[in-house]
Design an enzyme around this catalytic site. Sequence first.
Site, PDB file in Angstrom:
ATOM      1  N   SER A   1       0.865  -1.187   0.000  1.00 26.53           N
ATOM      2  CA  SER A   1       0.000   0.000   0.000  1.00 26.53           C
ATOM      3  C   SER A   1       0.898   1.233   0.000  1.00 26.53           C
ATOM      4  CB  SER A   1      -0.855  -0.005   1.273  1.00 26.53           C
ATOM      5  OG  SER A   1      -1.478   1.249   1.451  1.00 26.53           O
TER       6      SER A   1
ATOM      7  N   TYR B   1      -1.814  -0.637  10.484  1.00 30.23           N
ATOM      8  CA  TYR B   1      -1.891  -0.976   9.051  1.00 30.23           C
ATOM      9  C   TYR B   1      -0.603  -0.560   8.338  1.00 30.23           C
ATOM     10  CZ  TYR B   1      -3.846  -1.051   4.284  1.00 30.23           C
ATOM     11  OH  TYR B   1      -4.078  -1.287   2.947  1.00 30.23           O
TER      12      TYR B   1
END
Length: 255
Positions: A143, A156
Amino acid sequence: MMGLAGRGVLVSGGTSGIGLAAAQRFLEEGCRVYITGHEPDALAAALEKLGKRGEISGQVCDVSDHQQAIAAVEAADAAVGALTVVANNAGISWREPFLQQLEVAHWDRIMAVNLRGMFSVAQAAAQLLVRAGRAGSIINMASTNALGGEEDYAHYNSSKGGVLQLTRSMAVELGPYGIRVNAICPGYIDTPLNQTIAGGLPGDFAQRYANERIPLRRVGNPEDVAAAYAFLASDDAAFVHGAVLAVDGGQVAVM
Ligand SMILES: NC(=O)c1ccc[n+]([C@@H]2O[C@H](COP(=O)([O-])OP(=O)(O)OC[C@H]3O[C@@H](n4cnc5c(N)ncnc54)[C@H](O)[C@@H]3O)[C@@H](O)[C@H]2O)c1
């Protein structure tokens, strides 16, 4: 894409969002595809939708369970004939402020799915490929949150940062076997995951986010990322190895 037709592909987390679009793209490229997902109902719906497009099968699998991940890789190999491509895509996310809220149990869950789960699928796939003497392509889903520290996502961000180092480590060890390993770093993509997160926020969060942070002034769609999966899996990317491909409308180019 060059050399993709006829390949056997596993898409983990292929029942929704980016993974579902990737499975569809691989079918359109003439691949035989196996998907896994966490939810039985979503799996059944995805198999029905994708079944109209080509040769698809799949199973429920929690990638945070190492044995389930191994079983899914082996089942995929049997179902698609010879597995050579893994879109290691399954992942979870939610906002949780570091200072006030982030709990150890939540940190552990994110790591178990996003980082250890990715390791489990990747290791099982690499072992299978080496046993079979087969070259292959493993694509790990990271990501833009692996490249910068977005607020409220310490858990995350950390899991996806780990995915980049997992990818580089795998590239170093697996390259000599002809197994290419790369990572994709999507920015803001319009998927059920982000729709859930944005649903709790005021106004049109996605458009505001695009206007403020993304030079192309739009959020991505799952097909934008599916195209990157197809490229990295194909022979067009034959010399692309250990790479990190941002698919983010230019977000990480901003100072
Ligand atoms: N949407 C974005 O903006 C964005 C940006 C960067 C990276 N990503 C990453 O892309 C991947 C897919 O995200 P998405 O937005 O399509 O999400 P999504 O929620 O639409 O789909 C997630 C998929 O992962 C599966 N999954 C969830 N938990 C699992 C578990 N424990 N075991 C096995 N499968 C599990 C789900 O069944 C589903 O198929 C994730 O790794 C996510 O972190 C998404």
